[in-house]
Design a protein around this motif. Structure first.
Motif, PDB file in Angstrom:
ATOM      1  N   ASP A  46      20.399 -15.706 -18.992  1.00 30.54           N
ATOM      2  CA  ASP A  46      20.695 -16.602 -17.888  1.00 30.54           C
ATOM      3  C   ASP A  46      19.561 -17.570 -17.596  1.00 30.54           C
ATOM      4  O   ASP A  46      19.739 -18.512 -16.823  1.00 30.54           O
ATOM      5  CB  ASP A  46      21.014 -15.793 -16.620  1.00 30.54           C
ATOM      6  N   ALA A  47      18.391 -17.361 -18.186  1.00 28.16           N
ATOM      7  CA  ALA A  47      17.226 -18.209 -17.902  1.00 28.16           C
ATOM      8  C   ALA A  47      17.311 -19.505 -18.698  1.00 28.16           C
ATOM      9  O   ALA A  47      16.409 -19.852 -19.477  1.00 28.16           O
ATOM     10  CB  ALA A  47      15.941 -17.447 -18.204  1.00 28.16           C
ATOM     11  N   THR A  48      18.406 -20.234 -18.500  1.00 35.74           N
ATOM     12  CA  THR A  48      18.653 -21.457 -19.262  1.00 35.74           C
ATOM     13  C   THR A  48      17.720 -22.592 -18.867  1.00 35.74           C
ATOM     14  O   THR A  48      17.605 -23.583 -19.599  1.00 35.74           O
ATOM     15  CB  THR A  48      20.104 -21.921 -19.070  1.00 35.74           C
ATOM     16  N   LEU A  49      17.079 -22.491 -17.702  1.00 32.65           N
ATOM     17  CA  LEU A  49      16.177 -23.551 -17.232  1.00 32.65           C
ATOM     18  C   LEU A  49      14.731 -23.077 -17.187  1.00 32.65           C
ATOM     19  O   LEU A  49      13.914 -23.620 -16.446  1.00 32.65           O
ATOM     20  CB  LEU A  49      16.629 -24.043 -15.853  1.00 32.65           C
ATOM     21  N   SER A  50      14.416 -22.085 -17.988  1.00 29.18           N
ATOM     22  CA  SER A  50      13.050 -21.568 -18.032  1.00 29.18           C
ATOM     23  C   SER A  50      12.070 -22.667 -18.446  1.00 29.18           C
ATOM     24  O   SER A  50      12.300 -23.387 -19.406  1.00 29.18           O
ATOM     25  CB  SER A  50      12.973 -20.402 -19.029  1.00 29.18           C
ATOM     26  N   GLY A  51      10.990 -22.810 -17.683  1.00 23.26           N
ATOM     27  CA  GLY A  51       9.982 -23.824 -17.974  1.00 23.26           C
ATOM     28  C   GLY A  51      10.243 -25.171 -17.342  1.00 23.26           C
ATOM     29  O   GLY A  51       9.401 -26.065 -17.397  1.00 23.26           O
ATOM     30  N   VAL A  52      11.408 -25.334 -16.725  1.00 16.94           N
ATOM     31  CA  VAL A  52      11.754 -26.597 -16.069  1.00 16.94           C
ATOM     32  C   VAL A  52      11.237 -26.573 -14.625  1.00 16.94           C
ATOM     33  O   VAL A  52      11.383 -25.573 -13.931  1.00 16.94           O
ATOM     34  CB  VAL A  52      13.284 -26.828 -16.078  1.00 16.94           C
ATOM     35  N   MET A  53      10.640 -27.670 -14.179  1.00 20.09           N
ATOM     36  CA  MET A  53      10.137 -27.772 -12.809  1.00 20.09           C
ATOM     37  C   MET A  53      10.917 -28.854 -12.072  1.00 20.09           C
ATOM     38  O   MET A  53      11.041 -29.986 -12.552  1.00 20.09           O
ATOM     39  CB  MET A  53       8.640 -28.102 -12.807  1.00 20.09           C
ATOM     40  N   ILE A  54      11.442 -28.506 -10.904  1.00 20.31           N
ATOM     41  CA  ILE A  54      12.316 -29.407 -10.149  1.00 20.31           C
ATOM     42  C   ILE A  54      11.895 -29.445  -8.685  1.00 20.31           C
ATOM     43  O   ILE A  54      11.584 -28.414  -8.089  1.00 20.31           O
ATOM     44  CB  ILE A  54      13.789 -28.942 -10.259  1.00 20.31           C
ATOM     45  N   ALA A  76      14.163 -21.727 -13.482  1.00 19.07           N
ATOM     46  CA  ALA A  76      13.440 -22.957 -13.152  1.00 19.07           C
ATOM     47  C   ALA A  76      12.401 -22.714 -12.063  1.00 19.07           C
ATOM     48  O   ALA A  76      12.559 -21.842 -11.211  1.00 19.07           O
ATOM     49  CB  ALA A  76      14.415 -24.036 -12.692  1.00 19.07           C
ATOM     50  N   GLY A  77      11.346 -23.520 -12.090  1.00 21.03           N
ATOM     51  CA  GLY A  77      10.391 -23.560 -10.990  1.00 21.03           C
ATOM     52  C   GLY A  77      10.873 -24.594  -9.987  1.00 21.03           C
ATOM     53  O   GLY A  77      11.378 -25.656 -10.377  1.00 21.03           O
ATOM     54  N   VAL A  78      10.761 -24.282  -8.700  1.00 24.31           N
ATOM     55  CA  VAL A  78      11.295 -25.172  -7.670  1.00 24.31           C
ATOM     56  C   VAL A  78      10.259 -25.433  -6.577  1.00 24.31           C
ATOM     57  O   VAL A  78       9.627 -24.506  -6.081  1.00 24.31           O
ATOM     58  CB  VAL A  78      12.575 -24.584  -7.018  1.00 24.31           C
ATOM     59  N   VAL A  79      10.116 -26.709  -6.218  1.00 27.83           N
ATOM     60  CA  VAL A  79       9.293 -27.117  -5.088  1.00 27.83           C
ATOM     61  C   VAL A  79      10.227 -27.757  -4.058  1.00 27.83           C
ATOM     62  O   VAL A  79      11.046 -28.609  -4.408  1.00 27.83           O
ATOM     63  CB  VAL A  79       8.208 -28.127  -5.506  1.00 27.83           C
ATOM     64  N   MET A  80      10.116 -27.333  -2.809  1.00 28.94           N
ATOM     65  CA  MET A  80      10.919 -27.907  -1.728  1.00 28.94           C
ATOM     66  C   MET A  80      10.044 -28.849  -0.901  1.00 28.94           C
ATOM     67  O   MET A  80       8.914 -28.502  -0.552  1.00 28.94           O
ATOM     68  CB  MET A  80      11.463 -26.803  -0.829  1.00 28.94           C
ATOM     69  N   THR A  81      10.577 -30.028  -0.554  1.00 34.48           N
ATOM     70  CA  THR A  81       9.805 -30.928   0.300  1.00 34.48           C
ATOM     71  C   THR A  81       9.738 -30.395   1.732  1.00 34.48           C
ATOM     72  O   THR A  81       8.776 -30.667   2.449  1.00 34.48           O
ATOM     73  CB  THR A  81      10.398 -32.345   0.320  1.00 34.48           C
ATOM     74  N   ARG A  82      10.736 -29.641   2.136  1.00 32.06           N
ATOM     75  CA  ARG A  82      10.681 -28.948   3.432  1.00 32.06           C
ATOM     76  C   ARG A  82      11.531 -27.688   3.349  1.00 32.06           C
ATOM     77  O   ARG A  82      12.519 -27.641   2.614  1.00 32.06           O
ATOM     78  CB  ARG A  82      11.130 -29.838   4.593  1.00 32.06           C
ATOM     79  N   THR A  83      11.125 -26.681   4.120  1.00 34.28           N
ATOM     80  CA  THR A  83      11.854 -25.412   4.124  1.00 34.28           C
ATOM     81  C   THR A  83      12.326 -25.040   5.527  1.00 34.28           C
ATOM     82  O   THR A  83      12.887 -23.968   5.730  1.00 34.28           O
ATOM     83  CB  THR A  83      10.972 -24.279   3.580  1.00 34.28           C
ATOM     84  N   GLY A  84      12.099 -25.931   6.498  1.00 40.70           N
ATOM     85  CA  GLY A  84      12.514 -25.665   7.867  1.00 40.70           C
ATOM     86  C   GLY A  84      12.897 -26.959   8.564  1.00 40.70           C
ATOM     87  O   GLY A  84      12.967 -28.031   7.943  1.00 40.70           O
ATOM     88  N   ASP A  85      13.123 -26.870   9.861  1.00 45.43           N
ATOM     89  CA  ASP A  85      13.569 -28.028  10.643  1.00 45.43           C
ATOM     90  C   ASP A  85      12.364 -28.850  11.100  1.00 45.43           C
ATOM     91  O   ASP A  85      11.926 -28.763  12.253  1.00 45.43           O
ATOM     92  CB  ASP A  85      14.399 -27.565  11.839  1.00 45.43           C
ATOM     93  N   TYR A  86      11.819 -29.643  10.197  1.00 42.28           N
ATOM     94  CA  TYR A  86      10.675 -30.498  10.512  1.00 42.28           C
ATOM     95  C   TYR A  86      10.656 -31.667   9.530  1.00 42.28           C
ATOM     96  O   TYR A  86      11.308 -31.629   8.488  1.00 42.28           O
ATOM     97  CB  TYR A  86       9.367 -29.717  10.406  1.00 42.28           C
ATOM     98  N   ASP A  87       9.915 -32.717   9.905  1.00 42.57           N
ATOM     99  CA  ASP A  87       9.671 -33.786   8.947  1.00 42.57           C
ATOM    100  C   ASP A  87       8.251 -33.637   8.413  1.00 42.57           C
ATOM    101  O   ASP A  87       7.545 -32.686   8.774  1.00 42.57           O
ATOM    102  CB  ASP A  87       9.917 -35.162   9.566  1.00 42.57           C
TER     103      ASP A  87
END
Length: 224
Positions: free
Chosen positions: A31-39, A79-90
């Protein structure tokens, strides 16, 4: 005899457990079809900026719920994932003279500073006419990879939404100022009562998230 029977049973249980673990491990690897991908997943708006609103539905809240589901599904694919925000804030500083401008600038900085393969900015739409509904995907002008990515996600969205609009180049700050391939996805219209109701449902949010991830998977297969 009883002792031998006891140890025999223990051995069988251990073998069965090992087989189950091996099967589970094999499935996980497959299932690790996106291994090594960063999004990077950008959840639009946040904090005092609610984005589009209809009745008690706020765009920024629904964006984040969808974004978190996309993150979970991507991580399950390796996949590796970075979120620009994880809560209710700017992302603007407390003393920002223009919160919106600083917020957008910092989102772009996050995308440009990370070594990523692509980014997805998740939004909801609104329109004066309540009849307008559906999913719309914008890519960076002149970016053929972005156009390809948009086509695969739109194809996956066909099984979720009854109206997927034609993909097109978008004149948006987050698309114009970023160096990596990316999309801005309008997941639906809060101004349409039926779609607003769907967008507030967890099952529909999950379907949208899974379509986004399926499209990303298809995109990377096409690049190979």
């Amino acid at each position: 005899m009883k002792q031998k029977w006891k140890y025999g049973c223990i051995a069988l249980v251990m073998i069965a457990a090992m087989l189950i673990m091996t099967e589970a491990g094999g499935k996980k690897i497959q299932d690790a079809t996106l291994s090594g991908v960063m999004i990077v997943i950008d959840s639009g708006h946040g904090g005092k900026d609610n984005g589009a609103m209809a009745n008690e539905a706020n765009e920024d809240e629904i964006n984040l719920l969808i974004a978190k589901k996309v993150r979970k599904a991507l991580r399950e694919k390796g996949a590796g994932v970075v979120m620009t925000r994880t809560g209710d804030y700017d992302l603007a500083s407390e003393n920002a003279t223009s919160r919106k401008k600083e917020d957008m600038r910092k989102r772009v900085e996050m995308i440009n500073q990370n070594r990523i393969d692509l980014f997805i900015s998740i939004h909801l739409n609104a329109y004066p006419s309540a009849d307008v509904h559906g999913v719309q995907i914008f890519y960076q002008k002149g970016n053929t990879d972005g156009e390809l990515l948009a086509s695969y996600i739109a194809e996956a969205m066909d099984s979720v939404s009854d109206h997927v609009m034609h993909n097109k180049a978008g004149d948006y700050y987050i698309l114009n100022e970023t160096r990596s391939t990316g999309l801005l996805i309008e997941c639906g219209f809060l101004s349409n009562p039926q779609e607003q109701k769907l967008l507030q449902e967890e099952d529909y949010q999950l379907e949208l998230a899974q379509a986004i991830v399926s499209g990303i998977e298809a995109y990377f297969v096409a690049l190979q």
